[in-house]
Design a protein around this motif. Structure first.
Motif, PDB file in Angstrom:
ATOM      1  N   VAL A 116      75.140   9.078  36.602  1.00 40.17           N
ATOM      2  CA  VAL A 116      75.998   9.689  37.618  1.00 40.17           C
ATOM      3  C   VAL A 116      77.161   8.768  37.953  1.00 40.17           C
ATOM      4  O   VAL A 116      77.168   7.585  37.607  1.00 40.17           O
ATOM      5  N   GLY A 117      78.130   9.330  38.666  1.00 40.58           N
ATOM      6  CA  GLY A 117      79.275   8.517  39.069  1.00 40.58           C
ATOM      7  C   GLY A 117      80.362   9.368  39.689  1.00 40.58           C
ATOM      8  O   GLY A 117      80.236  10.588  39.849  1.00 40.58           O
ATOM      9  N   THR A 118      81.444   8.714  40.015  1.00 42.74           N
ATOM     10  CA  THR A 118      82.542   9.339  40.726  1.00 42.74           C
ATOM     11  C   THR A 118      83.332  10.323  39.865  1.00 42.74           C
ATOM     12  O   THR A 118      83.400  10.186  38.640  1.00 42.74           O
ATOM     13  N   ARG A 119      83.953  11.295  40.532  1.00 38.03           N
ATOM     14  CA  ARG A 119      84.891  12.177  39.842  1.00 38.03           C
ATOM     15  C   ARG A 119      86.192  11.439  39.537  1.00 38.03           C
ATOM     16  O   ARG A 119      86.938  11.831  38.649  1.00 38.03           O
ATOM     17  N   ARG A 120      86.476  10.387  40.300  1.00 34.18           N
ATOM     18  CA  ARG A 120      87.709   9.605  40.121  1.00 34.18           C
ATOM     19  C   ARG A 120      87.437   8.423  39.191  1.00 34.18           C
ATOM     20  O   ARG A 120      87.669   7.265  39.548  1.00 34.18           O
ATOM     21  N   ALA A 121      86.958   8.716  38.006  1.00 37.84           N
ATOM     22  CA  ALA A 121      86.567   7.653  37.075  1.00 37.84           C
ATOM     23  C   ALA A 121      87.784   6.897  36.553  1.00 37.84           C
ATOM     24  O   ALA A 121      88.822   7.488  36.264  1.00 37.84           O
ATOM     25  N   THR A 122      87.645   5.596  36.429  1.00 44.29           N
ATOM     26  CA  THR A 122      88.671   4.796  35.766  1.00 44.29           C
ATOM     27  C   THR A 122      88.468   4.932  34.256  1.00 44.29           C
ATOM     28  O   THR A 122      87.396   5.352  33.796  1.00 44.29           O
ATOM     29  N   PRO A 123      89.475   4.587  33.461  1.00 50.10           N
ATOM     30  CA  PRO A 123      89.282   4.639  31.998  1.00 50.10           C
ATOM     31  C   PRO A 123      88.088   3.804  31.540  1.00 50.10           C
ATOM     32  O   PRO A 123      87.331   4.226  30.650  1.00 50.10           O
ATOM     33  N   GLY A 124      87.908   2.644  32.162  1.00 52.45           N
ATOM     34  CA  GLY A 124      86.773   1.800  31.786  1.00 52.45           C
ATOM     35  C   GLY A 124      85.444   2.433  32.154  1.00 52.45           C
ATOM     36  O   GLY A 124      84.472   2.354  31.396  1.00 52.45           O
ATOM     37  N   GLY A 125      85.398   3.086  33.298  1.00 50.35           N
ATOM     38  CA  GLY A 125      84.175   3.759  33.710  1.00 50.35           C
ATOM     39  C   GLY A 125      83.842   4.926  32.804  1.00 50.35           C
ATOM     40  O   GLY A 125      82.675   5.142  32.449  1.00 50.35           O
ATOM     41  N   ALA A 126      84.868   5.683  32.416  1.00 53.94           N
ATOM     42  CA  ALA A 126      84.654   6.808  31.510  1.00 53.94           C
ATOM     43  C   ALA A 126      84.116   6.319  30.172  1.00 53.94           C
ATOM     44  O   ALA A 126      83.184   6.917  29.607  1.00 53.94           O
ATOM     45  N   HIS A 149      83.578  16.590  37.096  1.00 50.28           N
ATOM     46  CA  HIS A 149      84.666  15.828  36.500  1.00 50.28           C
ATOM     47  C   HIS A 149      84.307  14.335  36.543  1.00 50.28           C
ATOM     48  O   HIS A 149      83.431  13.907  37.290  1.00 50.28           O
ATOM     49  N   GLY A 150      85.002  13.538  35.767  1.00 50.93           N
ATOM     50  CA  GLY A 150      84.828  12.089  35.827  1.00 50.93           C
ATOM     51  C   GLY A 150      83.642  11.592  35.036  1.00 50.93           C
ATOM     52  O   GLY A 150      83.460  11.915  33.852  1.00 50.93           O
ATOM     53  N   ILE A 151      82.805  10.799  35.678  1.00 44.51           N
ATOM     54  CA  ILE A 151      81.682  10.141  35.002  1.00 44.51           C
ATOM     55  C   ILE A 151      80.705  11.150  34.415  1.00 44.51           C
ATOM     56  O   ILE A 151      80.224  10.985  33.284  1.00 44.51           O
ATOM     57  N   ASP A 152      80.384  12.208  35.143  1.00 38.22           N
ATOM     58  CA  ASP A 152      79.446  13.216  34.623  1.00 38.22           C
ATOM     59  C   ASP A 152      79.943  13.776  33.295  1.00 38.22           C
ATOM     60  O   ASP A 152      79.183  13.866  32.321  1.00 38.22           O
ATOM     61  N   LYS A 153      81.205  14.177  33.256  1.00 34.04           N
ATOM     62  CA  LYS A 153      81.770  14.742  32.028  1.00 34.04           C
ATOM     63  C   LYS A 153      81.678  13.736  30.884  1.00 34.04           C
ATOM     64  O   LYS A 153      81.274  14.092  29.764  1.00 34.04           O
ATOM     65  N   VAL A 238      74.078   4.421  37.959  1.00 33.26           N
ATOM     66  CA  VAL A 238      75.347   4.735  38.603  1.00 33.26           C
ATOM     67  C   VAL A 238      76.427   3.951  37.863  1.00 33.26           C
ATOM     68  O   VAL A 238      76.414   2.723  37.859  1.00 33.26           O
ATOM     69  N   VAL A 239      77.350   4.672  37.237  1.00 31.38           N
ATOM     70  CA  VAL A 239      78.365   3.995  36.429  1.00 31.38           C
ATOM     71  C   VAL A 239      79.521   3.522  37.295  1.00 31.38           C
ATOM     72  O   VAL A 239      79.920   2.357  37.234  1.00 31.38           O
ATOM     73  N   GLU A 240      80.082   4.400  38.091  1.00 33.60           N
ATOM     74  CA  GLU A 240      81.126   4.025  39.050  1.00 33.60           C
ATOM     75  C   GLU A 240      80.928   4.860  40.300  1.00 33.60           C
ATOM     76  O   GLU A 240      80.626   6.053  40.199  1.00 33.60           O
ATOM     77  N   GLY A 246      79.450  10.784  46.223  1.00 33.70           N
ATOM     78  CA  GLY A 246      78.269  11.626  46.099  1.00 33.70           C
ATOM     79  C   GLY A 246      77.240  11.034  45.152  1.00 33.70           C
ATOM     80  O   GLY A 246      76.043  11.307  45.278  1.00 33.70           O
ATOM     81  N   ALA A 247      77.682  10.218  44.195  1.00 33.22           N
ATOM     82  CA  ALA A 247      76.740   9.567  43.275  1.00 33.22           C
ATOM     83  C   ALA A 247      75.774   8.662  44.028  1.00 33.22           C
ATOM     84  O   ALA A 247      74.628   8.470  43.605  1.00 33.22           O
ATOM     85  N   LEU A 248      76.229   8.114  45.149  1.00 37.02           N
ATOM     86  CA  LEU A 248      75.357   7.250  45.941  1.00 37.02           C
ATOM     87  C   LEU A 248      74.314   8.061  46.701  1.00 37.02           C
ATOM     88  O   LEU A 248      73.262   7.529  47.065  1.00 37.02           O
ATOM     89  N   ILE A 249      74.600   9.344  46.935  1.00 36.79           N
ATOM     90  CA  ILE A 249      73.579  10.230  47.495  1.00 36.79           C
ATOM     91  C   ILE A 249      72.466  10.418  46.474  1.00 36.79           C
ATOM     92  O   ILE A 249      71.275  10.389  46.811  1.00 36.79           O
ATOM     93  N   THR A 250      72.849  10.589  45.214  1.00 31.26           N
ATOM     94  CA  THR A 250      71.856  10.690  44.144  1.00 31.26           C
ATOM     95  C   THR A 250      71.027   9.410  44.073  1.00 31.26           C
ATOM     96  O   THR A 250      69.803   9.453  43.920  1.00 31.26           O
TER      97      THR A 250
END
Length: 344
Positions: A116-126, A149-153, A238-240, A246-250
């Motif tokens: 899991v992770g943020t929708r606002r992923a950085t290129p490195g996080g993706a 969007h983001g890390i999930d994708k 948790v990647v980012e 919301g990833a922190l809720i998970t």
């Protein structure tokens, strides 16, 4: 089993899992459920049910329509008591009474890891999510995420591409990927990921939801979906995740379910930290204005690491970490407020 009765029970939000199972045991048809008054429901369940309204006839009419959609769209289902129901999911309090799915639900029965992770992923996080998931699938571990969007994708894409790259000779030992939706299986959320959802199914994975067809994604359903993602794996990575993500809720659900929670080193890169700083500033302003709670404002990866959550570099490192004794990794904040991590 009467599908209309099962769907009728699944769509009632004011009943607990145990109450739905009790009603399923004691009723022989959806018609019988439709005729029950709120007082009769309360009597069977053994508590005073407080709900805004209950229209048994309307509930059954909706269930008949939804059961028809399930058949027409070839959406399959599994009940809590069925052998195909994921064993790990059955362990949590108030697990879904019923799961609806497209694809092969057996991918949830083998080795799994939630990413899991943020929708606002950085290129490195993706890149980190993509590489982690590809390595997991090649090792025989299926990846669970939320199709956002983001890390999930990136996590789903890494898993899908690993299978596609193996081609027609893809070993059966490969893992797959599963997406848990905050809406019905016929409502891919976000809609921009319909093609990705198709690829997940085509490569042997599955799309799963606790909601009947036609249900749209709403904010509270995203939170409820997160509990399923956390429950379906013995470990959540948790990647980012900027503060309040919301990833922190998970991650918190995973902690509550006695699952392992790990953070990818990408969460602490310079770019990720810059995003976190901007988000933290906004959250502090929102907290001061009374728009968010202190808990949301203070929730961040660093807080988890300070409490002992390990930091991993990639999938192989994740596997090594899970074999280590709890707390063996010493990833603490140094005096400058930064994590002492190996170079990426």
């Amino acid at each position: 089993m009467d599908m209309t009765l099962c769907v009728s029970l699944a769509r009632i939000t004011f009943l607990t899992l145990s109450e739905k199972l009790l009603l399923l045991k004691n009723l022989d048809s959806a018609d019988r459920l439709a005729l029950l008054s709120m007082e009769e429901l309360s009597s069977i369940c053994g508590r005073k049910i407080r709900a805004r309204s209950w229209n048994g006839g309307e509930n059954m009419r909706c269930a008949v329509r939804e059961a028809g959609i399930l058949e027409a769209k070839r959406i399959r289902s599994v009940l809590y008591a069925d052998a195909a129901y994921p064993a790990l999911l059955r362990e949590i309090p108030n697990a879904p009474f019923m799961l609806f799915y497209l694809g092969d639900i057996s991918v949830l029965a083998g080795r799994t890891v939630s990413v899991v992770g943020t929708r606002r992923a950085t290129p490195g996080g993706a890149r980190a999510a993509y590489g982690f998931s590809g390595a997991a699938v090649r090792s025989g571990c299926s990846v669970i995420s939320g199709l956002a969007h983001g890390i999930d994708k990136s996590a789903h894409c890494g898993a899908v591409d690993a299978v596609l790259e193996a081609g027609a000779d893809c070993p059966k030992s490969f893992g797959r990927t599963a997406a848990v939706l905050p809406a019905g299986c016929d409502t891919i959320t976000p809609s921009a990921h319909k093609r990705l959802a198709e690829q997940i199914i085509q490569t042997g994975g599955c799309i799963v939801s606790e909601y009947v067809p036609g249900v749209q994604g709403q904010p509270w359903r995203f939170v409820q979906r997160n509990r399923i993602i956390a429950a379906l794996s013995p470990a959540t990575v948790v990647v980012e995740a900027p503060p309040g993500s919301g990833a922190l809720i998970t991650a918190q659900y995973a902690v509550e379910y006695n699952r392992d929670v790990l953070f990818h080193a990408a969460a602490f890169s310079d770019m990720a930290q810059a995003v976190s700083a901007a988000v933290r500033q906004r959250l502090e302003a929102d907290f001061a204005a009374g728009r968010v709670s202190r808990m949301k404002a203070e929730s961040c990866p660093e807080a988890y690491v300070e409490c002992g959550a390990p930091v991993i570099q990639d999938y192989d490192d994740c596997c090594r970490c899970l074999k280590e004794a709890p707390g063996e990794r010493n990833c603490k904040l140094n005096g400058g407020g930064q994590l002492d991590l190996p170079a990426l």
